[in-house]
Design a protein around this motif. Structure first.
Motif, short mmCIF file in Angstrom:
data_model
loop_
_atom_site.label_atom_id
_atom_site.label_comp_id
_atom_site.label_asym_id
_atom_site.label_seq_id
_atom_site.Cartn_x
_atom_site.Cartn_y
_atom_site.Cartn_z
N LYS A 95 0.84 -1.19 0.00
CA LYS A 95 0.00 0.00 0.00
C LYS A 95 0.88 1.24 0.00
O LYS A 95 2.07 1.20 0.30
N MET A 96 0.26 2.36 -0.32
CA MET A 96 1.01 3.59 -0.54
C MET A 96 1.94 3.99 0.62
O MET A 96 3.09 4.37 0.39
N PRO A 97 1.50 3.93 1.89
CA PRO A 97 2.43 4.31 2.97
C PRO A 97 3.71 3.49 2.98
O PRO A 97 4.80 4.04 3.19
N LEU A 98 3.61 2.18 2.73
CA LEU A 98 4.79 1.34 2.72
C LEU A 98 5.65 1.63 1.49
O LEU A 98 6.89 1.64 1.58
N GLN A 99 5.03 1.90 0.37
CA GLN A 99 5.79 2.25 -0.83
C GLN A 99 6.60 3.52 -0.61
O GLN A 99 7.78 3.59 -0.98
N ASN A 288 6.85 -9.60 6.33
CA ASN A 288 5.81 -10.29 7.10
C ASN A 288 5.14 -9.36 8.10
O ASN A 288 3.92 -9.43 8.31
N PHE A 289 5.93 -8.50 8.75
CA PHE A 289 5.36 -7.57 9.72
C PHE A 289 4.34 -6.65 9.06
O PHE A 289 3.22 -6.45 9.57
N PHE A 290 4.70 -6.10 7.91
CA PHE A 290 3.77 -5.19 7.24
C PHE A 290 2.60 -5.92 6.61
O PHE A 290 1.53 -5.33 6.40
N GLY A 294 -1.43 -5.13 7.31
CA GLY A 294 -2.21 -4.85 6.11
C GLY A 294 -1.56 -3.94 5.09
O GLY A 294 -2.19 -3.60 4.08
N TRP A 295 -0.31 -3.55 5.30
CA TRP A 295 0.37 -2.68 4.34
C TRP A 295 0.99 -3.46 3.19
O TRP A 295 1.25 -2.89 2.13
#
Length: 324
Positions: A95-99, A288-290, A294-295
């Motif tokens: 998802k965008m925050p992780l990107q 795995n954490f993200f 759900g990210w």
């Protein structure tokens, strides 16, 4: 299986055949056009990093060293979990925050833009050890480690680089934002901020802050280079003996790229190895954490049967089943 992740959180791929188009000859004899400005720059950076090691043991504050260790770890995630597994191989979705986070972390490394890195890596997999491979191991360990950066690219590599599919990268706003503003992001993230932060917050000297940081930048670069060189020259080939990529046990303690034979056999696998973690970098646990929050989602990996069957069919006999 990663802890606390349901079976349905993964995409099980029942069959996979890597698209590789070998070109002939694999490595023609050629005269290299040396890029002297790159030679001088990399020589300076390596010498500066060595001086930074000396300063780290003699005059730099402990906070500066600890700070740079965290910067190194962040950068390693930006490369391994970000530009490599997410953007080069699309082994999972983010998802965008992780990107955005991964883009900024990758920008700390100075290892070119996500766009260029991913394009070159796709070339490497598709045309491995041919003249279209940017760092073909057929030209030797030095070339595949750092020599490829010091000379002009082979015309075949330039041509295939224009043809390789990067449409997904061009449609990604985070990737294209970094590409557009890299001339600003790179010096800011690689040199300016990591130097100013120790100077401002705990009164580190300019020389100490800058040169100790160079240690982390060049260590990260050379770990990546080792995957291109060492992991294509020395080690076992438990999954596919017909490729140059190897399983380098010593390198696996510093990079998930040490399991390179597995990665070339199953490039879609978000883990880059069948092991539960990646020793020092723990990039798989990072993803795995993200995934848990759900990210990250649509994590792709090879099933145990796929791995065992591939090793039995094409491995060199050194494969041992790993129970996760």
């Amino acid at each position: 299986m990663a802890p606390n992740l349901k079976e349905t959180d993964f995409i099980h791929l029942q069959a996979y055949k890597e698209v590789q188009e070998p070109l002939k000859p694999k490595a023609e004899k050629r005269e290299y056009t040396i890029l002297y400005h790159v030679v001088l720059l990399l020589a300076y950076l390596h010498i500066g990093a060595l001086y930074g090691v000396y300063l780290g043991f003699t005059s730099a504050k402990w906070a500066t060293v600890v700070f740079n260790i965290f910067v190194y770890i962040a950068g390693s995630y930006g490369v391994s979990a970000g530009v490599h597994r997410l953007w080069s191989h699309r082994a999972y979705k983010a998802k965008m925050p992780l990107q955005i986070m991964l883009m900024l972390m990758q920008s700390l490394t100075g290892q070119t833009t996500i766009f260029n890195w991913a394009r070159d890596h796709r070339l490497h997999h598709k045309y491995c050890d041919t003249d279209a491979d940017p760092h073909s191991s057929a030209r030797g360990v030095f070339f595949s480690h750092i020599g490829w950066l010091l000379v002009k690219r082979h015309p075949e590599c330039l041509q295939r680089g224009k043809e390789v599919d990067v449409s997904d990268l061009m449609q990604n706003p985070v990737v294209m934002f970094q590409k557009k503003y890299y001339s600003i992001l790179s010096p800011l993230m690689v040199f300016i901020l990591p130097t100013l932060i120790p100077m401002y917050f705990w009164n580190e000297s300019l020389s100490n802050a800058f040169h100790v940081h160079l240690v982390m930048v060049m260590t990260g670069a050379n770990v990546t280079f080792c995957v291109n060189s060492i992991a294509h020259a020395f080690g076992d080939k438990p999954y596919d003996k017909n490729m140059s990529a190897t399983k380098s046990f010593p390198l696996s303690f510093f990079s998930s790229g040490g399991h390179h034979n597995y990665h070339h056999a199953f490039p879609f696998d978000y883990r880059s190895s069948e092991f539960a973690n990646d020793y020092i970098t723990f990039a798989t646990d990072f993803i795995n954490f993200f995934a848990r929050i759900g990210w990250a989602y649509d994590l792709k990996y090879a099933t145990p049967d796929m791995i065992a069957n591939r090793a039995s069919r094409t491995g060199d006999g050194t494969y041992h089943h790993h129970d996760e």
